[in-house]
Design an enzyme around this catalytic site. Structure first.
Site, PDB file in Angstrom:
ATOM      1  N   LYS A 153      -0.187  -2.268  10.683  1.00 32.37           N
ATOM      2  CA  LYS A 153       0.274  -0.907  10.391  1.00 32.37           C
ATOM      3  C   LYS A 153      -0.817  -0.175   9.620  1.00 32.37           C
ATOM      4  O   LYS A 153      -1.453  -0.763   8.738  1.00 32.37           O
ATOM      5  CB  LYS A 153       1.553  -0.971   9.539  1.00 32.37           C
ATOM      6  CG  LYS A 153       1.986   0.388   9.011  1.00 32.37           C
ATOM      7  CD  LYS A 153       3.242   0.347   8.168  1.00 32.37           C
ATOM      8  CE  LYS A 153       3.526   1.738   7.604  1.00 32.37           C
ATOM      9  NZ  LYS A 153       4.742   1.822   6.816  1.00 32.37           N
ATOM     10  N   GLU A 191       9.506   9.887  -2.988  1.00 34.89           N
ATOM     11  CA  GLU A 191       9.335   8.431  -3.110  1.00 34.89           C
ATOM     12  C   GLU A 191       8.983   7.944  -4.512  1.00 34.89           C
ATOM     13  O   GLU A 191       7.915   8.230  -5.052  1.00 34.89           O
ATOM     14  CB  GLU A 191       8.255   7.964  -2.118  1.00 34.89           C
ATOM     15  CG  GLU A 191       8.167   6.445  -2.063  1.00 34.89           C
ATOM     16  CD  GLU A 191       7.545   5.924  -0.781  1.00 34.89           C
ATOM     17  OE1 GLU A 191       7.350   6.712   0.164  1.00 34.89           O
ATOM     18  OE2 GLU A 191       7.247   4.725  -0.730  1.00 34.89           O
TER      19      GLU A 191
HETATM   20  C1  LIG Z   1       2.633   9.323   3.958  1.00 36.21           C
HETATM   21  C2  LIG Z   1       3.695  10.094   3.806  1.00 36.21           C
HETATM   22  O1  LIG Z   1       4.974   9.599   3.820  1.00 36.21           O
HETATM   23  C3  LIG Z   1       5.267   8.240   3.613  1.00 36.21           C
HETATM   24  C4  LIG Z   1       6.569   8.199   2.953  1.00 36.21           C
HETATM   25  C5  LIG Z   1       7.734   8.168   3.650  1.00 36.21           C
HETATM   26  C6  LIG Z   1       7.716   7.936   5.043  1.00 36.21           C
HETATM   27  C7  LIG Z   1       6.556   7.668   5.695  1.00 36.21           C
HETATM   28  C8  LIG Z   1       6.527   7.401   7.143  1.00 36.21           C
HETATM   29  O2  LIG Z   1       7.592   7.335   7.781  1.00 36.21           O
HETATM   30  O3  LIG Z   1       5.436   7.288   7.719  1.00 36.21           O
HETATM   31  C9  LIG Z   1       5.308   7.502   4.947  1.00 36.21           C
HETATM   32  O4  LIG Z   1       5.220   6.140   4.744  1.00 36.21           O
HETATM   33  C10 LIG Z   1       3.579  11.529   3.578  1.00 36.21           C
HETATM   34  O5  LIG Z   1       4.572  12.180   3.296  1.00 36.21           O
HETATM   35  O6  LIG Z   1       2.458  12.039   3.635  1.00 36.21           O
END
Ligand SMILES: C=C(O[C@H]1C=CC=C(C(=O)O)[C@@H]1O)C(=O)O
Length: 388
Positions: free
Chosen positions: A130, A188
């Protein structure tokens, strides 16, 4: 050049969450560890907190995405906690500020699709599971934005977020090389500590929200069942669970994520708790966690190298950590997401998306645009007229 918004004022830090709003101004002492590693930062923070100064026993600040780089942590001259952070409704913006136009995207939309395709190819060939790929977009308004008004709008529009603002003096790389105001509304939490109880709520796996309630509900149900999103989420939980099992007593790690809504998107989230072991500082835990696979990827080193080699811009403070800690080691540190940097009439916003073997470039591009809308909405950017 100093922006008019930050030239006249004391350095400012604001952090609002769960109806509490911390406002800190001025700096009495910076945290200057010998090296920016967990134990070094923890020791330096404790020294600054214990220094006999006429200032609140509080350290606030921001740490970059690249945890080996210096951050900006300091003991403020003044601080106060307010309750009920954002009463009222958003004030309508003056037309000049709402007419935003995108002047720059890094990478371009097509560049981002190619970047995701390249990551998928690399993941399918083995060695990388990932990687979270970011991009940034700059918008310009006819008149300078007032950071304080943008902050308040972020708070009103995102009542469940960790809403942050910090004056950045420059020197943090990329868009943070020059002075500006960094602000956003993050969904988050990376770490909170209350007594010795620690808590984190990692998010990964996202889908856009819809104005029609039934369609919105269907989208959220599909997210909970989506193999792609559950897999994307599982890398984050596994990495964090490993740290919590090693560093905390009684770690609680649910076996399935739940839905976490923001006004713009649905996320998958897992609340993980534990009791910090053996008098360790939350900063030691924080540095072991950061950057989690929610913003970097898995395995960590390979994902970080892919980001540095291919993303095409320096993240600086984007996807870093922002928060505060007090002398009793109570703290809150959120990911610096869903925001950007303001410099007069220029605003640069950032967003990333987690890429795994089954990711589709167009869907990941749309996801980053949906995430950018959190900041764009607070800038007064209009849906349809401003495509980040
Ligand atoms: C990297 C970001 O989100 C992260 C946080 C929640 C969900 C995310 C996702 O689904 O990719 C990311 O991991 C951003 O908001 O720039």
């Amino acid at each position: 050049m100093m922006s008019s918004s930050s030239a006249a004022r004391e350095p400012r830090f604001e952090f609002a969450s769960s109806g509490r709003h911390l406002v800190a101004t001025g700096v009495v002492r910076h945290v200057e560890p010998r090296s920016w590693v967990g134990t070094g930062v923890a020791r330096a923070v404790e020294e600054v907190l214990a220094a006999p100064l006429e200032a609140p026993q509080l350290v606030v600040g921001v740490l970059p995405f690249d945890s080996a780089r210096p951050g900006m942590l300091y003991r403020p001259a003044e601080a106060c906690w307010r309750s009920c952070a954002f009463p009222g409704r958003p004030e309508p913006f003056a037309p000049s500020a709402s007419t935003t136009a995108v002047t720059d995207r890094r990478p371009s939309h097509q560049g981002y699709r190619c970047l995701v395709a390249k990551a998928v190819e690399t993941i399918r060939s083995g060695g990388l599971d990932k990687v979270v790929l970011g991009r940034c977009a700059t918008v310009c308004a006819a008149a300078p934005w007032d950071p304080q008004s943008v902050f308040v709008r972020l708070g009103i529009q995102n009542p469940d977020a960790f809403v942050y603002l910090i004056d950045v003096p420059g020197g943090y790389g990329g868009e943070f090389a020059q002075e500006g105001v960094f602000l956003g509304a993050s969904p988050e939490l990376v770490l909170s500590c209350s007594g010795s109880r620690v808590r984190t709520v990692p998010l990964a796996g996202t889908t856009a929200r819809w104005s029609e309630p039934e369609r919105d509900e269907r989208a959220s149900e599909a997210l909970l069942e989506s193999g792609k999103d559950l897999a994307e989420h599982s890398y984050v939980v596994r990495a964090i669970a490993r740290v919590f099992r090693a560093r905390t007593d009684d770690p609680r790690i649910p076996s399935r994520p739940r839905l976490v809504p923001t006004p713009a998107v649905w996320h998958l989230g897992t609340e993980i708790t534990g009791t910090l072991r053996g008098g360790a500082s939350p900063f030691e835990l924080l540095y072991e966690l950061h950057p989690t696979p929610a913003v970097c990827g898995w395995p960590h080193e390979r994902a970080r190298d892919f980001i540095v080699d291919h993303e095409g811009f320096d993240r600086g403070l984007f996807a870093g950590l922002i928060g505060w800690i007090d002398a009793d080691r109570n703290c809150e540190w959120a990911l610096a997401l869903r925001g950007g940097v303001l410099r007069g009439d220029r605003a640069t916003m950032f967003a990333g998306a987690g890429v795994i073997a089954t990711s589709e470039p167009e869907a990941e591009l749309r996801e980053t645009a949906a995430k950018m809308r959190t900041f764009l909405a607070a800038l007064g950017g209009q849906e349809g007229r401003t495509d980040p």
